[in-house]
Design an enzyme around this catalytic site. Sequence first.
Site, PDB file in Angstrom:
ATOM      1  N   SER A 286       0.849  -1.185   0.000  1.00 16.91           N
ATOM      2  CA  SER A 286       0.000   0.000   0.000  1.00 16.91           C
ATOM      3  C   SER A 286       0.896   1.250   0.000  1.00 16.91           C
ATOM      4  O   SER A 286       1.664   1.424  -0.928  1.00 16.91           O
ATOM      5  CB  SER A 286      -0.966  -0.038   1.185  1.00 16.91           C
ATOM      6  OG  SER A 286      -1.995   0.901   1.019  1.00 16.91           O
TER       7      SER A 286
ATOM      8  N   ASP B  82      -8.333  -5.345  -6.287  1.00 20.54           N
ATOM      9  CA  ASP B  82      -7.926  -4.153  -5.548  1.00 20.54           C
ATOM     10  C   ASP B  82      -8.467  -2.933  -6.277  1.00 20.54           C
ATOM     11  O   ASP B  82      -7.918  -2.499  -7.280  1.00 20.54           O
ATOM     12  CB  ASP B  82      -6.399  -4.084  -5.446  1.00 20.54           C
ATOM     13  CG  ASP B  82      -5.922  -2.939  -4.566  1.00 20.54           C
ATOM     14  OD1 ASP B  82      -6.768  -2.128  -4.141  1.00 20.54           O
ATOM     15  OD2 ASP B  82      -4.716  -2.856  -4.294  1.00 20.54           O
TER      16      ASP B  82
ATOM     17  N   HIS C 191      -7.009  -5.697  -1.855  1.00 20.99           N
ATOM     18  CA  HIS C 191      -5.820  -4.978  -1.413  1.00 20.99           C
ATOM     19  C   HIS C 191      -4.946  -5.846  -0.521  1.00 20.99           C
ATOM     20  O   HIS C 191      -3.775  -5.548  -0.316  1.00 20.99           O
ATOM     21  CB  HIS C 191      -6.273  -3.718  -0.660  1.00 20.99           C
ATOM     22  CG  HIS C 191      -5.239  -2.637  -0.565  1.00 20.99           C
ATOM     23  ND1 HIS C 191      -4.588  -2.104  -1.653  1.00 20.99           N
ATOM     24  CD2 HIS C 191      -4.734  -1.978   0.514  1.00 20.99           C
ATOM     25  CE1 HIS C 191      -3.746  -1.161  -1.256  1.00 20.99           C
ATOM     26  NE2 HIS C 191      -3.813  -1.067   0.051  1.00 20.99           N
TER      27      HIS C 191
END
Length: 717
Positions: A553, A634, A666
Amino acid sequence: MTVRARKFTPEVLLSAPRRSAGVPNADGSRVLYTVSTYSFAEHSKTSEIRVLDVGTQRSALVTDLEGASEPNWLDDGHILILAPGHDGATLVKVGHVDNFKNSCYNAGIIEAPASNVKLHLLEDNKFVFAITAQASPEGELYNPETTPKPHSSGRFYTSLFVRHWDVYVTPNRNAIWLGTISRPSPGTHSHARYKLSALVNALKGSGLESPVPPFGGSDHFDIGSHGLVFVAKDPDLNPATHTKVNVYLVPISDFSVLRLPKPKKVDVYGFEGASTAPVFSPNGKQAAFLSMRQDGYESDKNQIFIIPDIQRPSWVIHVLASEDGKGKWDHSPQSMVWSVDGKALYILAEEKGRVCLYSLPSNVLPAASLPELIMNSGAISDVHPLHNGDIFISSSSLIDNSIYHITDRNQNHTMISSFSRDGSMFGLSRKQVSEISWPGAAKGTQVHAWVVKPSTFNEKEKYPLAYLIHGGPQGAWLDSWSTRWNPAVFAEQGYVVVCPNPTGSTGYGQDFTDAIQGQWGGLPYQDIAKGFDWIEENLPYVDTDRAVALGASYGGYMMNWIQGQPLGRKFKALVTHDGVFSMAGQMASEELYFPFHEFKGTLWNNREDWMKWDPSAYTKNWATPHLIIHSELDYRLTIAEGLAAFNTLQVRGVESQLLTFPDENHWVLKPENSLLWHTVVLDWINDHVGLPLYSKTSQKQDVKQQALANEIRELRI
């Protein structure tokens, strides 16, 4: 697991039993919990509901009914659980905890998938019953199993959201459903059984949705003797560009009435951000909640509010108010619960890499002092006040996946259960974990970091460095267990693992968190670079000539940013999981308020700040071997970001690999996918620092890993 693992490997991590937070009975003598285990040999998951006898330390099976979940005490003998029924329905089952299999029965059936059970005792053998389930646009229960499927696959939208996290948005919305569950007095009926009443949608016709997607759950509502309190996105603002979440009250004098009053909004003037964690006092006459000042900033500081009388929802007290609006307490609470006597609030908040428990008097307002620290060990996940004034606490740590404590009124902490025996079942120990800090890039700041060493650590030897950068960016590495990014897994491969909390991290004061705005590749990068130099100069057992860096991330963004900067040349290999490649690509994200806040405006009005820290602007410098991981579900950072990074590396002739999953978001959550993820990642970094390939060592430990190794070889073609 009944024996000590010879080595803490991904297989051990992913197949180890996962225990939920504990649900104690009134006096804390018995604790309900769920535990699930995945078998790589059988390729299947099993789950159980169990009860722990605190006195004898013995755990007994309550039920292994497939899909059983959310155990709750009705009294010291009877419990309520949820179980899947036919065609997507949810069964509400009741039975005796010591003989559940033979005594259980269906107290009710909810004709849709449902979760987040809450119970509140009204009188003997009668409870308010609340649950969450999706509602159709008409406000009726929505069951995807029984709803007719459309003939067309097209989706048509006229406003945001189009999709959120990992699903496309539909007209159906989360809702809170209320009723009662009760039984006749045992003395008046020989076969007294609990029965669930009809349920009513408390949000029907309001235009509101609660819990708030994608992660809202039981923390977004509460029930008491006199009503319902919940949070929901402001219906007048677009949820893709605003974070404003309001608090609502539904006063209820009779829970058996099927028509409820409309929710009343609780106004908190000057606080236009997200509200969360509403909780009733024990008598149901007061409520507390958390709220943020800034709309559009999901990591603003939570501040504490109390409604002294729910019959007067306009009367709201800002508990620790200050003239500047920032609040007197420089912590951001994440949840609260009232003491049994209603005289105190127990508060969970991050502080310096831990999730700590605090106490604040609720009967002296405004508060004369700051919250008092009760416990600061590990990361506390859940708290249950007991009738005798003690507190039951669920937590974890970097070496232990589940710990239960009892804390008495004198703040004496007694560990009543450690599921992994303080890490020993995993071959881990607390001596592997330490803390370091170094001067940060901003004046007067210190960067705190966790260090995890191999269990076989010898200070006279040198170990390659694994530098792990957390996501968020407003997040932190905590003294907590993880099945996705567990530092001990890397340490047991032979690394010294350093997990820094640079500028933007939570738990070090709100100013430190806020300072990352407009600084994505600035202050945090400098903190990380200064940390690398500090490690090189101060940790003689770390070989920084054999260093790797990994992140997901925002941490993935940082890997892509580092790749184009001087620090990138100091690593043997990099790993990006779901990271930003191009800042303009963030316009494909779902929660647009996030980049709008982080880069101080929209792309068209503030393009300079968006482009200032764009990794794609420095691709001419990309040279370090790089593994890219990105999944197709995602929707926060679309797979185009991963493909663009991999394509760039390949065209530039940089050694690189791509791993992608069509069925993950994600995060990589499915055990088989997670095992593949760990194997690919460990093989990649081990190969570049001279450690044995994990796939080969795992084959020696278990011949069943041969299939996985073949799969990896095929993926590399």
